[in-house]
Design an enzyme around this catalytic site. Sequence first.
Site, PDB file in Angstrom:
ATOM      1  N   TYR A 164       0.836  -1.198   0.000  1.00  0.00           N
ATOM      2  CA  TYR A 164       0.000   0.000   0.000  1.00  0.00           C
ATOM      3  C   TYR A 164       0.875   1.255   0.000  1.00  0.00           C
ATOM      4  O   TYR A 164       0.675   2.169  -0.809  1.00  0.00           O
ATOM      5  CB  TYR A 164      -0.911  -0.006   1.225  1.00  0.00           C
ATOM      6  CG  TYR A 164      -1.840   1.179   1.335  1.00  0.00           C
ATOM      7  CD1 TYR A 164      -3.015   1.225   0.585  1.00  0.00           C
ATOM      8  CD2 TYR A 164      -1.560   2.239   2.187  1.00  0.00           C
ATOM      9  CE1 TYR A 164      -3.884   2.306   0.699  1.00  0.00           C
ATOM     10  CE2 TYR A 164      -2.413   3.317   2.300  1.00  0.00           C
ATOM     11  CZ  TYR A 164      -3.569   3.354   1.553  1.00  0.00           C
ATOM     12  OH  TYR A 164      -4.416   4.418   1.661  1.00  0.00           O
ATOM     13  N   LYS A 168       1.253   4.195  -3.005  1.00  0.00           N
ATOM     14  CA  LYS A 168       0.948   5.607  -2.788  1.00  0.00           C
ATOM     15  C   LYS A 168       2.177   6.486  -3.022  1.00  0.00           C
ATOM     16  O   LYS A 168       2.057   7.619  -3.505  1.00  0.00           O
ATOM     17  CB  LYS A 168       0.390   5.805  -1.380  1.00  0.00           C
ATOM     18  CG  LYS A 168      -0.974   5.155  -1.165  1.00  0.00           C
ATOM     19  CD  LYS A 168      -2.027   5.699  -2.114  1.00  0.00           C
ATOM     20  CE  LYS A 168      -3.418   5.180  -1.785  1.00  0.00           C
ATOM     21  NZ  LYS A 168      -4.465   5.765  -2.647  1.00  0.00           N
TER      22      LYS A 168
END
Length: 259
Positions: A164, A168
């Site tokens: 994750y 990002k």
Amino acid sequence: MTAQTYLSGLFSLDGRVAAVTGGSSGIGRAIAGALARAGARVVVVARREEELAATVAELTADGCEAAWVSGDLGSRAGVRAAAEQAAAVFGEPDILVNSAGVNLRPPLGELGEDVWDTTMAVNLEAPFLLGQRFGPGMAERGFGRIIHISSQQAHRAFVQSGAYGVSKGALESLARSQAEAWSPHGVTANTLVPGFVMTPLNARLSSDPERVAALAARTLVGRNGLAEDFAAPALFLASPAAAYVTGQSLFVDGGLSVH
């Protein structure tokens, strides 16, 4: 000149078309509502039809122009299909908001290729493909706004950032590359960086009262974020007022990142 006329000149989105992925819940829904109420015709793109219909019904009840497209952003074919359906509603978008995301965070040692692939497909590849589809047209027309929703994990590792955080971090780099490519032609590309926000995407953490309280204590304002905290920042970045803001990561986190 009245205050209303002045503010309208800065922030009105009359005549603009916006596409908002993940716009049926959480931060995306708040942003879709802000853009629509500022005058944009908004197409909300997400998976669940019931939530999509409810979001659009709320906006149309407020006198806004809005529509929805149900699409799977986890595959290239799904992204391309959703993009074409979205563009067919009100025309080519002037504003693209990439808020759809998945938040799968097993410990890195247990991270399998399936989680990695899913995370990158939705959080990074979908925004890239949508930018490739709509960015050149924005540049040709001389106006465009691309807004990505990033994360604290793009800048620091905590609570099992895993794939994750990688996705990002890359998303913020994508915004800078998009800015480099298209800002000379009137298209800005920026990211909003949330702190901990009480949304369905963070259900795993928000179900733990002690963790929620600890995260709130890390902020400077003393509370965790709410989806509506992103309405005005997104409207600013989408508006004529932000024409000279591009390639930036704007932290909307109550001061969490500096505490």
